[in-house]
Design a protein around this motif. Sequence first.
Motif, short mmCIF file in Angstrom:
data_model
loop_
_atom_site.label_atom_id
_atom_site.label_comp_id
_atom_site.label_asym_id
_atom_site.label_seq_id
_atom_site.Cartn_x
_atom_site.Cartn_y
_atom_site.Cartn_z
N GLY A 38 -0.57 68.32 90.62
CA GLY A 38 -1.80 67.93 90.22
C GLY A 38 -1.60 66.97 89.06
O GLY A 38 -2.05 65.77 88.81
N LEU A 39 -0.79 67.52 88.05
CA LEU A 39 -0.72 66.93 86.85
C LEU A 39 -0.03 65.52 86.81
O LEU A 39 -0.34 64.72 86.30
CB LEU A 39 -0.21 67.67 85.71
CG LEU A 39 -1.00 68.87 85.44
CD1 LEU A 39 -0.32 69.71 84.46
CD2 LEU A 39 -2.29 68.33 84.50
N ALA A 40 1.26 65.66 87.77
CA ALA A 40 2.14 64.37 88.06
C ALA A 40 1.43 63.39 88.86
O ALA A 40 1.57 62.30 88.32
CB ALA A 40 3.48 65.00 88.56
N THR A 41 0.51 63.98 89.70
CA THR A 41 -0.14 62.85 90.60
C THR A 41 -1.26 62.10 89.55
O THR A 41 -1.29 61.03 89.54
CB THR A 41 -0.98 63.52 91.46
OG1 THR A 41 -0.08 64.11 92.51
CG2 THR A 41 -1.79 62.57 92.35
N ALA A 42 -1.52 62.84 88.66
CA ALA A 42 -2.79 62.21 87.66
C ALA A 42 -2.03 61.33 86.90
O ALA A 42 -2.54 60.10 86.48
CB ALA A 42 -3.12 63.41 86.77
N ILE A 43 -0.59 61.61 86.49
CA ILE A 43 -0.24 60.58 85.68
C ILE A 43 0.16 59.15 86.40
O ILE A 43 -0.16 58.02 85.73
CB ILE A 43 1.53 61.18 85.04
CG1 ILE A 43 1.26 62.32 84.25
CG2 ILE A 43 2.33 60.07 84.59
CD1 ILE A 43 2.66 63.02 83.92
N HIS A 44 0.88 59.26 87.72
CA HIS A 44 0.95 58.15 88.40
C HIS A 44 -0.36 57.30 88.60
O HIS A 44 -0.40 56.07 88.51
CB HIS A 44 1.46 58.49 89.57
CG HIS A 44 3.10 59.14 89.54
ND1 HIS A 44 4.02 58.40 89.05
CD2 HIS A 44 3.52 60.40 90.05
CE1 HIS A 44 5.02 59.10 88.98
NE2 HIS A 44 4.74 60.36 89.53
N LEU A 45 -1.29 57.87 89.09
CA LEU A 45 -2.64 57.16 89.43
C LEU A 45 -3.26 56.61 88.24
O LEU A 45 -3.85 55.36 88.17
CB LEU A 45 -3.66 58.06 90.20
CG LEU A 45 -3.03 58.54 91.58
CD1 LEU A 45 -3.76 59.44 92.12
CD2 LEU A 45 -2.74 57.29 92.49
N ALA A 46 -3.41 57.46 87.22
CA ALA A 46 -3.99 56.83 85.89
C ALA A 46 -3.24 55.90 85.29
O ALA A 46 -3.57 54.53 85.03
CB ALA A 46 -4.01 58.12 84.61
N ARG A 47 -1.89 55.79 85.32
CA ARG A 47 -1.09 54.45 85.00
C ARG A 47 -1.42 53.28 85.91
O ARG A 47 -1.18 52.29 85.35
CB ARG A 47 0.30 55.03 84.91
CG ARG A 47 0.73 55.81 83.72
CD ARG A 47 2.44 56.37 83.80
NE ARG A 47 2.43 57.13 82.53
CZ ARG A 47 3.89 57.61 82.37
NH1 ARG A 47 4.83 57.69 83.46
NH2 ARG A 47 4.11 58.33 81.21
N ALA A 48 -1.81 53.69 87.05
CA ALA A 48 -1.84 52.39 88.01
C ALA A 48 -3.37 52.13 87.68
O ALA A 48 -4.02 50.81 88.45
CB ALA A 48 -2.03 52.89 89.37
N GLY A 49 -4.21 52.47 86.76
CA GLY A 49 -5.56 51.98 86.62
C GLY A 49 -6.69 52.74 87.05
O GLY A 49 -7.80 52.40 87.10
N ARG A 50 -6.38 53.63 88.11
CA ARG A 50 -7.39 54.53 88.41
C ARG A 50 -8.06 55.61 87.49
O ARG A 50 -7.40 55.99 86.74
CB ARG A 50 -7.05 55.27 89.71
CG ARG A 50 -6.42 54.63 90.92
CD ARG A 50 -7.40 53.77 91.66
NE ARG A 50 -6.80 52.97 92.67
CZ ARG A 50 -6.80 53.13 93.89
NH1 ARG A 50 -6.79 54.47 94.27
NH2 ARG A 50 -6.00 52.71 94.72
N SER A 51 -9.26 55.37 87.57
CA SER A 51 -10.22 56.83 86.75
C SER A 51 -9.57 58.04 87.50
O SER A 51 -10.11 58.08 88.54
CB SER A 51 -11.50 56.51 86.64
OG SER A 51 -12.25 56.13 87.94
N VAL A 52 -9.13 58.94 86.80
CA VAL A 52 -8.74 60.28 87.35
C VAL A 52 -9.26 61.46 86.58
O VAL A 52 -9.26 61.52 85.22
CB VAL A 52 -7.15 60.35 87.14
CG1 VAL A 52 -6.69 61.64 87.97
CG2 VAL A 52 -6.45 59.20 87.84
N ALA A 53 -9.61 62.49 87.04
CA ALA A 53 -10.08 63.69 86.44
C ALA A 53 -9.28 64.86 87.30
O ALA A 53 -9.52 64.95 88.47
CB ALA A 53 -11.66 63.91 86.69
#
Length: 430
Positions: A38-53
């Motif tokens: 979950g944490l690693a997925t959050a890193i990638h998606l947030a860096r791509a500009g997605r809002s992530v919780a």
Amino acid sequence: MASDSIYWNESAAPAHLSAGKALPERIDVAIVGAGYTGLATAIHLARAGRSVAVFDAAEIGHGCSSRNGGMVGPSFHKLGVAGLTSQFGEEKANAIMQEGMNALDYFERFVAEEKLDCDLRMTGRFRGARSIADYDATARECDRLHKAVGLPFEMIVEQNQRAEIGTDFFNGGVVYHRDGGIHPRKLANALAAKAVEAGATLFPSTPVRGLRRNGTETELFCGDRTVTARDVVVATNGYADSRTDAMHQRVVQIRTGAIATEEIPAELMAELTPKGRMFGESARIFMWFRPTPDGKRFIFGGRMGEPGCSPEERAAAIRTAALRIFPQLDSIGVAHVWHGDVAYTPDHSPHLGFEDGVWLAGGYCGSGVTRSLYFAMKLSRRILGETGAETAFDDLPFKTVPFKPFSRKLADLLSRWWAWQDERDLTKRA
């Protein structure tokens, strides 16, 4: 020892990185499970500009991301080259095995590039053979893996094993040179810090009570609040339950335990592990063991102890297994004991993809450290529609577990049967 006492949490306190923000009403991506995946997925998606919780029912990394043995390697498929070849053919078997090497390469690269402080050391792993037959079978499988994916290994005959491990218990073994160790809690903390830095918001102690698909979006029920997300990633793995049913129905949770010894004199540590290796053994119910990153203790773990046993009973069972290998530890006590749940799948394969309206990555079959970061990267690319998202597991269906309500009990029964067979084999050897 009335409850879990996790060594990793004592030597590196859990991260407290909640942003203190209120739950969002809407979010691009909601991730359930604040472990490695979950944490690693959050890193990638947030860096791509997605809002992530990222939501977790407990603290960050509460599950096996802070309870595992901290051993890394290629994490090959449990069926082996021959088993996979008979089922899928040589080309597919080799592709599946290659994923293990790919995952390890990616893990090492990601840790280095991100400068993750997790005590990664590629010290190699010695896997002891309990019998001459096991030694021969290991040699054959390693030869297949070397030919298929270039696995570097070294067979160690019994007369030379003292250079690798301070015991005469085994009939030789193998050194896997592409294996090593980490500090699990430090890795979870480092990933959490990177996720926050990338812009993701973490919500520990925020259980998601359920999910409801609503058109192209999904509603997450968190207490008396509802969060609406365009995409949902379920990364609960061995800690899935009916609240994240898409994962829960596809994995069998198997309980494992671990102990950490009291501090061991330096000269004895040098005898037990002359090269600071990670360790394992050939058995149906095998034990893994390793020195702690500071080199002062040993950690032993596996499926020892009766289902539902007390911490004291679990510690005693694991210690008995440990003393078979290292009788030198007879005067060294147990300082920590804990347990955790790993997630197995009916086909012994990890899986990722879109199932039942949510994105899933898990079913790591007890080898989740390297696989989790690799799968998080692949899943993120899939969500973002990027290239390079494919894996050799993609055409293997992520099937639900037959007779799911009884799966844990069946797994416990099988574990007892296999443990009895292991004991019988040792009795014959003696």
